[in-house]
Design a protein around this motif. Structure first.
Motif, PDB file in Angstrom:
ATOM      1  N   HIS A 228      -4.413  11.315   9.262  1.00 41.91           N
ATOM      2  CA  HIS A 228      -4.147  11.706  10.415  1.00 41.91           C
ATOM      3  C   HIS A 228      -2.868  11.080  11.169  1.00 41.91           C
ATOM      4  CE1 HIS A 228      -7.885  13.939  11.576  1.00 41.91           C
ATOM      5  NE2 HIS A 228      -8.479  12.999  10.469  1.00 41.91           N
ATOM      6  N   ALA A 229      -2.634   9.693  10.841  1.00 41.00           N
ATOM      7  CA  ALA A 229      -1.649   8.838  11.222  1.00 41.00           C
ATOM      8  C   ALA A 229      -0.346   9.772  11.079  1.00 41.00           C
ATOM      9  CB  ALA A 229      -1.572   7.655  10.703  1.00 41.00           C
ATOM     10  N   VAL A 230      -0.011  10.174   9.777  1.00 45.27           N
ATOM     11  CA  VAL A 230       1.194  10.799   9.522  1.00 45.27           C
ATOM     12  C   VAL A 230       1.330  11.958  10.139  1.00 45.27           C
ATOM     13  CG1 VAL A 230       2.696  11.642   7.710  1.00 45.27           C
ATOM     14  CG2 VAL A 230       1.228   9.536   7.217  1.00 45.27           C
ATOM     15  N   VAL A 231       0.297  12.818  10.262  1.00 43.53           N
ATOM     16  CA  VAL A 231       0.661  14.126  11.047  1.00 43.53           C
ATOM     17  C   VAL A 231       0.804  13.915  12.392  1.00 43.53           C
ATOM     18  CG1 VAL A 231      -0.636  16.384  11.590  1.00 43.53           C
ATOM     19  CG2 VAL A 231      -0.576  15.397   9.021  1.00 43.53           C
ATOM     20  N   ASN A 232      -0.286  12.969  13.064  1.00 42.25           N
ATOM     21  CA  ASN A 232      -0.150  12.910  14.611  1.00 42.25           C
ATOM     22  C   ASN A 232       1.048  12.446  15.016  1.00 42.25           C
ATOM     23  OD1 ASN A 232      -2.586  14.231  14.531  1.00 42.25           O
ATOM     24  ND2 ASN A 232      -4.010  12.264  14.784  1.00 42.25           N
ATOM     25  N   LEU A 233       1.481  11.343  14.146  1.00 41.33           N
ATOM     26  CA  LEU A 233       2.673  10.463  14.852  1.00 41.33           C
ATOM     27  C   LEU A 233       3.902  11.259  14.767  1.00 41.33           C
ATOM     28  CD1 LEU A 233       1.994   6.850  13.322  1.00 41.33           C
ATOM     29  CD2 LEU A 233       1.659   7.833  15.620  1.00 41.33           C
ATOM     30  N   ALA A 234       4.212  12.151  13.834  1.00 48.67           N
ATOM     31  CA  ALA A 234       5.338  12.902  13.482  1.00 48.67           C
ATOM     32  C   ALA A 234       5.124  14.140  14.694  1.00 48.67           C
ATOM     33  CB  ALA A 234       5.241  13.499  12.373  1.00 48.67           C
ATOM     34  N   GLU A 235       4.000  14.548  14.903  1.00 47.28           N
ATOM     35  CA  GLU A 235       3.950  15.720  15.823  1.00 47.28           C
ATOM     36  C   GLU A 235       4.217  14.948  17.364  1.00 47.28           C
ATOM     37  OE1 GLU A 235       0.099  17.722  15.680  1.00 47.28           O
ATOM     38  OE2 GLU A 235       0.616  18.602  14.110  1.00 47.28           O
ATOM     39  N   VAL A 236       3.426  13.789  17.845  1.00 46.66           N
ATOM     40  CA  VAL A 236       3.704  13.459  19.265  1.00 46.66           C
ATOM     41  C   VAL A 236       5.208  12.908  19.465  1.00 46.66           C
ATOM     42  CG1 VAL A 236       3.066  11.015  18.744  1.00 46.66           C
ATOM     43  CG2 VAL A 236       2.550  12.133  21.121  1.00 46.66           C
ATOM     44  N   MET A 237       5.886  12.412  18.209  1.00 45.20           N
ATOM     45  CA  MET A 237       7.274  12.101  18.539  1.00 45.20           C
ATOM     46  C   MET A 237       8.008  13.189  18.844  1.00 45.20           C
ATOM     47  SD  MET A 237       7.597   9.019  15.663  1.00 45.20           S
ATOM     48  CE  MET A 237       9.383   8.824  15.866  1.00 45.20           C
ATOM     49  N   HIS A 257       3.995   1.569  15.763  1.00 43.47           N
ATOM     50  CA  HIS A 257       2.808   0.691  15.753  1.00 43.47           C
ATOM     51  C   HIS A 257       2.824   0.213  14.163  1.00 43.47           C
ATOM     52  CE1 HIS A 257      -1.133  -0.990  15.173  1.00 43.47           C
ATOM     53  NE2 HIS A 257      -1.357   0.224  14.549  1.00 43.47           N
ATOM     54  N   GLN A 258       2.823  -1.016  14.191  1.00 42.41           N
ATOM     55  CA  GLN A 258       3.052  -1.684  12.785  1.00 42.41           C
ATOM     56  C   GLN A 258       1.578  -1.925  11.953  1.00 42.41           C
ATOM     57  OE1 GLN A 258       6.253  -2.961  11.712  1.00 42.41           O
ATOM     58  NE2 GLN A 258       6.781  -2.003  13.695  1.00 42.41           N
ATOM     59  N   ALA A 259       1.328  -0.589  11.479  1.00 51.28           N
ATOM     60  CA  ALA A 259      -0.033  -0.605  10.734  1.00 51.28           C
ATOM     61  C   ALA A 259      -0.112  -0.856   9.142  1.00 51.28           C
ATOM     62  CB  ALA A 259      -0.928   0.840  11.117  1.00 51.28           C
ATOM     63  N   ASN A 260       0.863  -0.162   8.570  1.00 51.13           N
ATOM     64  CA  ASN A 260       0.880  -0.059   7.263  1.00 51.13           C
ATOM     65  C   ASN A 260       2.455   0.278   6.956  1.00 51.13           C
ATOM     66  OD1 ASN A 260       0.819   1.223   4.451  1.00 51.13           O
ATOM     67  ND2 ASN A 260      -1.404   1.052   4.849  1.00 51.13           N
ATOM     68  N   ALA A 261       3.056  -0.358   5.990  1.00 51.53           N
ATOM     69  CA  ALA A 261       4.490   0.192   5.635  1.00 51.53           C
ATOM     70  C   ALA A 261       4.546   1.464   5.161  1.00 51.53           C
ATOM     71  CB  ALA A 261       5.171  -0.748   4.666  1.00 51.53           C
ATOM     72  N   ARG A 262       3.341   1.946   4.380  1.00 50.45           N
ATOM     73  CA  ARG A 262       3.294   3.208   3.833  1.00 50.45           C
ATOM     74  C   ARG A 262       3.258   4.547   4.915  1.00 50.45           C
ATOM     75  NH1 ARG A 262      -0.987   3.545  -1.106  1.00 50.45           N
ATOM     76  NH2 ARG A 262       0.080   2.353  -2.722  1.00 50.45           N
ATOM     77  N   ILE A 263       2.450   4.181   6.064  1.00 46.91           N
ATOM     78  CA  ILE A 263       2.591   5.241   7.309  1.00 46.91           C
ATOM     79  C   ILE A 263       3.960   5.009   7.918  1.00 46.91           C
ATOM     80  CG2 ILE A 263       1.617   5.428   9.699  1.00 46.91           C
ATOM     81  CD1 ILE A 263      -1.136   4.350   8.639  1.00 46.91           C
ATOM     82  N   LEU A 264       4.663   4.039   8.069  1.00 42.55           N
ATOM     83  CA  LEU A 264       5.881   3.854   8.535  1.00 42.55           C
ATOM     84  C   LEU A 264       6.634   4.715   7.685  1.00 42.55           C
ATOM     85  CD1 LEU A 264       6.354   0.216   9.635  1.00 42.55           C
ATOM     86  CD2 LEU A 264       5.251   2.242  10.977  1.00 42.55           C
ATOM     87  N   ASP A 265       6.900   4.609   6.271  1.00 45.02           N
ATOM     88  CA  ASP A 265       7.774   5.440   5.628  1.00 45.02           C
ATOM     89  C   ASP A 265       7.507   7.151   5.442  1.00 45.02           C
ATOM     90  OD1 ASP A 265       8.838   2.987   4.844  1.00 45.02           O
ATOM     91  OD2 ASP A 265       7.623   2.810   2.893  1.00 45.02           O
ATOM     92  N   ALA A 266       6.186   7.294   5.461  1.00 40.10           N
ATOM     93  CA  ALA A 266       5.851   8.506   5.563  1.00 40.10           C
ATOM     94  C   ALA A 266       6.302   9.327   6.902  1.00 40.10           C
ATOM     95  CB  ALA A 266       4.323   8.835   5.145  1.00 40.10           C
ATOM     96  N   THR A 267       6.039   8.727   7.986  1.00 39.56           N
ATOM     97  CA  THR A 267       6.398   9.177   9.069  1.00 39.56           C
ATOM     98  C   THR A 267       7.852   9.443   9.369  1.00 39.56           C
ATOM     99  OG1 THR A 267       4.494   8.180  10.185  1.00 39.56           O
ATOM    100  CG2 THR A 267       5.882   9.059  11.630  1.00 39.56           C
ATOM    101  N   ALA A 268       8.549   8.504   8.961  1.00 38.31           N
ATOM    102  CA  ALA A 268      10.134   8.501   9.026  1.00 38.31           C
ATOM    103  C   ALA A 268      10.516   9.525   8.079  1.00 38.31           C
ATOM    104  CB  ALA A 268      10.535   7.298   8.430  1.00 38.31           C
ATOM    105  N   ARG A 269       9.842   9.885   6.855  1.00 37.78           N
ATOM    106  CA  ARG A 269      10.393  10.903   6.107  1.00 37.78           C
ATOM    107  C   ARG A 269      10.261  12.161   6.804  1.00 37.78           C
ATOM    108  NH1 ARG A 269       8.212   7.974   1.989  1.00 37.78           N
ATOM    109  NH2 ARG A 269       6.329   9.327   1.770  1.00 37.78           N
TER     110      ARG A 269
END
Length: 330
Positions: A228-237, A257-269
């Motif tokens: 949910h994080a990867v999809v929702n964060l990319a959409e809201v940005m 939000h600093q939850a997990n380095a994997r989420i940060l990487d995936a959202t940025a990509r």
């Protein structure tokens, strides 16, 4: 006619943060929890977290962060007439922890209250304070995210207890009027908030005054939250940038939000953002919930990465589920 009138925006006048004195490495944690530095680092990117001691509370951390932000803004508590404090770990069930901060900084009037949206809390608090400033309910605001999340962890649950830390971050907001022909106005340019209570059971605390009469512990279904994080964060940005005519190429820094380095990487990509534009502090602080975004923001301001005039996107997702983003010209 209205298109040519000056526009009042909430601008960040100063930032501040605070961390508990005790800093705990993965190696130290592995002495009491069935885990290892390799396991935590590989899955989360976390190396350290700060854990509050008996004399450190959400309100003391929030107060220290608030004072640092006030100092940076060249103001005192008496100059503030609004405090919005985001937390999932208040000192007491009531009154609001914001009122403790209010008394501690010498703010004797005005408005002070808490906001509960877990890891998205700071984005919610920022949006509320921005609205209140722009509608004339206050002139200067302290927006704070503060947590002692380690107090509600189940230290037998190695899947969650290694993820979180304690801390606080704060910003001082004040109104600034920009002329309509200003092509780079400072301040909060847009915010976007969401919630979907159907996903309550993915991330929650299994206690509360109305249900169990106990504080309870954090429970999380990590894999589903990640998705949910990867999809929702990319959409809201995208939702917060597109109406402003912005693309990822226009953004100087993403403060997530600093939850997990994997989420940060995936959202940025997913957004096509280069990793060097993303402020990452999760390795040093772990997930500090509502404190995460302002703590990362203050870190990057104080080390010189974020400079006046930089265009920022702040974003977060938390239990609820809640999520949100803001575009801010610092």
């Amino acid at each position: 006619m209205s298109d040519h009138l000056p526009v009042a925006r909430s601008v960040i006048l100063g930032t501040g943060s605070a961390l508990p004195a005790r800093r705990v490495s993965n190696a130290e944690l592995s002495e009491t929890v069935d885990t290892s530095d390799e396991w935590i680092t590989e899955r989360t990117g976390i190396k350290f977290r700060h854990i509050a001691g008996p004399d450190e509370t959400t309100s003391t951390l929030a107060t220290d962060a608030a004072r640092a932000a006030l100092d940076a803004a060249g103001l005192t508590g008496g100059d503030i007439d609004l405090i919005v404090l985001a937390t999932a770990t208040p000192d007491n069930t009531f009154p609001a922890t914001a009122t403790k901060v209010q008394a501690a900084i010498g703010m004797t009037g005005g408005i002070a209250f808490d906001v509960a949206a877990v890891c998205s809390g700071f984005l919610y608090a920022l949006s509320v304070a921005d609205s209140m400033l722009r509608t004339g309910m206050a002139k200067r605001a302290l927006v704070i995210g503060a947590e002692t999340f380690t107090r509600i962890l189940d230290w037998e649950d190695r899947g969650t207890c290694v993820l979180f830390g304690d801390g606080a971050g704060a910003v001082v907001l004040g109104l600034e009027t920009a002329q309509p022909d200003d092509d780079a106005p400072r301040g909060i340019l847009a915010t976007q908030l969401h919630a979907d209570g159907r996903h309550h059971d993915l991330l929650y605390v299994d206690g509360g005054p109305s249900t169990t009469g106990t504080v309870g512990k954090v429970r999380m279904k990590g894999r589903e939250v990640f998705r949910h994080a990867v999809v929702n964060l990319a959409e809201v940005m995208e939702q917060v940038m597109v109406p402003l005519g912005l693309t990822s190429a226009d953004i100087d820094w993403v403060v997530p939000h600093q939850a997990n380095a994997r989420i940060l990487d995936a959202t940025a990509r997913k957004l096509g953002l280069p990793p060097e534009k993303v402020v990452i502090t999760v390795d040093q602080h772990a997930n500090t919930s509502a404190a995460s975004v302002p703590l990362a923001l203050d870190t990057a301001v104080r080390d010189g990465r974020i400079k006046r005039g930089d265009l920022l996107v702040l974003e977060a997702m938390g239990g609820g589920l809640t999520w949100g983003a803001a575009v801010v010209r610092y």
